[in-house]
Design an enzyme around this catalytic site. Sequence first.
Site, PDB file in Angstrom:
ATOM      1  CD  GLU A 165       4.154  -3.085   1.392  1.00 47.82           C
ATOM      2  OE1 GLU A 165       4.476  -3.936   2.255  1.00 47.82           O
ATOM      3  OE2 GLU A 165       3.207  -3.246   0.606  1.00 47.82           O
ATOM      4  CE1 TYR A 167       8.092   2.872   5.128  1.00 53.02           C
ATOM      5  CE2 TYR A 167       6.501   1.124   4.769  1.00 53.02           C
ATOM      6  CZ  TYR A 167       6.857   2.456   4.684  1.00 53.02           C
ATOM      7  OH  TYR A 167       5.980   3.363   4.144  1.00 53.02           O
ATOM      8  NE  ARG A 215       1.439  -5.246   4.359  1.00 53.62           N
ATOM      9  CZ  ARG A 215       1.027  -4.051   4.052  1.00 53.62           C
ATOM     10  NH1 ARG A 215       0.678  -3.207   4.993  1.00 53.62           N
ATOM     11  NH2 ARG A 215       0.913  -3.683   2.796  1.00 53.62           N
ATOM     12  CG  HIS A 253       6.907   2.329  -0.140  1.00 58.29           C
ATOM     13  ND1 HIS A 253       5.639   2.021  -0.595  1.00 58.29           N
ATOM     14  CD2 HIS A 253       6.798   2.418   1.202  1.00 58.29           C
ATOM     15  CE1 HIS A 253       4.817   1.922   0.436  1.00 58.29           C
ATOM     16  NE2 HIS A 253       5.487   2.143   1.535  1.00 58.29           N
ATOM     17  CD  GLN A 340      -8.117  11.210  -9.199  1.00 62.31           C
ATOM     18  OE1 GLN A 340      -8.575  10.315  -9.890  1.00 62.31           O
ATOM     19  NE2 GLN A 340      -8.532  12.438  -9.279  1.00 62.31           N
TER      20      GLN A 340
END
Length: 674
Positions: A165, A167, A215, A253, A340
Amino acid sequence: MTTYPHMLAPLDLGFTTLKNRVLMGSMHTGLEETRDWNRVAEFYAARARGGVALMVTGGMAPNKEGGVFPGAAGLYTPDDIANHRVVTERVHDAGGKIAMQILHAGRYAYSPDCVAPSAVKSPISPFPPKELDADGIEKQISDIVTAAARAKEAGYDGVEVMGSEGYFLNQFLVTHTNKRTDDWGGSYENRMRLPVDVVRRVREAVGPEFIVIYRLSMIDLVPNGSTWAEVVTLAKAIEAAGATILNTGIGWHEARIPTIATSVPRRAFTWVTKKLMGEVSIPVITSNRINMPDVAEAVLADGCADMVSMARPFLADPDFVAKAQANAAATIAPCIACNQACLDHTFGGKLSSCLVNPRACYETELVVTKADAAKVIAVVGAGPAGLSAALTAAERGHKVTIFDKASEIGGQLNMAKQVPGKEEFWGLVDYYRTMVAEAGITLRLGATADVAALADFDEVIIATGVIPRDPAIPGQDGPNVLSYIDVLRGKAPVGDRVAIIGAGGIGFDVAEFLVTDDSPTENLDEWLEEWGVGDPEETRGGLRAEGPQPEKPVRQVTLLQRKAQKLGKNLGKTTGWIHRAALQMKSVQMIGGVNYERIDSEGLHVSYGEARENPTLIAADTIVLCAGQLPERSLADALDAAGQSCHVIGGADVAAELDAKRAIDQGTRLAASL
Ligand code: NAP
Ligand code: SF4
């Protein structure tokens, strides 16, 4: 005989066995930051009782500079160990297993202390990172290893080393963020040294009988991302360094491709994980947009992975696995991937919950108990507010009747499900239908409740929803003007050139509906083409050279609002950009700061600014009104006038900023108190 033989099969890791193939993936809910460890423990214990084999906590920072934001939860000191032990003991008592994710954010940290391989600022943080020297790198590794050792001491069954992601560990892997010329940069061997060293040293610190998940970013979806050959090289090196399991990360991201939003097709990236099957001998987990047992089962049966990771589905329903085991999948509250109440909250600095399950992360606060005395309750309106109130009331032992003048339940959810990219709403309405039947609720559809019909109930809940706001534009009663209801219910023909008045959630939905023919969410190949996702074996990072290739819009649409700000500014924090990008790809014109002067056969006449200057015709065959909504309170007012008390919830209570999240939360909380 189970319907899900692959999903429910145990997985032997040698030193321990996972009872099925379902991992609850890491989620940053904000719970750990409450420091209310009883609450954190109850959140995870509820999911452990629900049968998931292994859970991964939200990301825990190994040190101050690695925290996602200042004050982010972590295992910074030995004092933190006792807090985490509250969680692990509760999970073990509930028959579960839990691993702690170690998350070093690197340049993604929202903090002036952030560090990275090179001083390359990220587009999603205002803080330029400090480039680490060799000692600084050693400190980061050592802090990660210490966090892993502390996790073991705290009773965790394992750790997940967050390497995807975009990081910190991921930042070392690609040249875009790693410009170093020392032993930690340059060749791929050097760039992957950090993640491999981390895993090797974590394994040394925790011993052989402790789960170490890594991951791994399998498709970066950013320019200059890893090649597939690099991904495979890293996976093999991570296995050799001592990882127990490889988990899949999809996209950084900062990627401008949606990876988990509701418009992403189900299991959209499991084909990427499948490429790694056979390259390593440790189990491989796949993830992203897997939200129901049949999807998970198909993914495993197709050989895409050894295990599936689902995260948000466990906010929606902690008992996901137990219900699948009982062949009762229709009673699983479905995650509709809306973000949401979960990610939008996280990124807004609020505690996560779930739109379909307001009890998520509120397990100790929103407790649904049996009522002391059963009451006879009427609920008027079978939209999300009414349905959630009715189900909670029935769960408490009350005798409930729902009235709705429509011929089906669901209210506005039935409009949402027509919108391309919002197909998950079909499942949500199906779920409510099942649950209403299971709960023994009396359903009176096609029935208009009036004061007399409601006289004999102990409690009356008014959830009659909203009516469209009248924007009072001269000419709006012409034959070329439609309401969003006519459009989304497919009742009226719409011309080729359309002007949409109002750019809230519904204006955007109507625009999407009008420019799209077949929903790409239902067609993975088309969706991948639309967003420019390619095979990482052919194109670095999985970005197609030609970029996004959307289908041609089926209509020419102009979306308008009176406010002079960016259109869609108030859409979901984590999904607004996707709605805007999707409409831009379909050449939808977005115009703000207009006055609506009049509508005639030529189209919509607007002007600009307070002085109503620059009169302009937006030539259109059809004008659609999406100018917001007002509460439908006529029945509530009639009850009031007759001196009969009632509870008003959902859009009938407050229409402004209404969404299903508030409606469901309000309905559930009211019924929990009656
Ligand atoms: P909304 O978000 O309140 O938007 C109403 C739109 O109408 C605004 O663009 C507003 O912009 C315009 N408007 C307001 N008064 C007007 C008037 N008198 N004349 C002309 N235009 C007027 O309402 P909505 O689009 O009906 O959506 C209702 C709720 O459903 C929203 O709060 C939304 O959260 C929810 N929803 C959410 C999603 C989602 O994707 N999350 C999707 C659909 C609906 P100006 O005042 O600037 O003209
Ligand atoms: Fe899923 Fe929406 Fe609930 Fe998040 S809020 S868990 S995306 S249903």
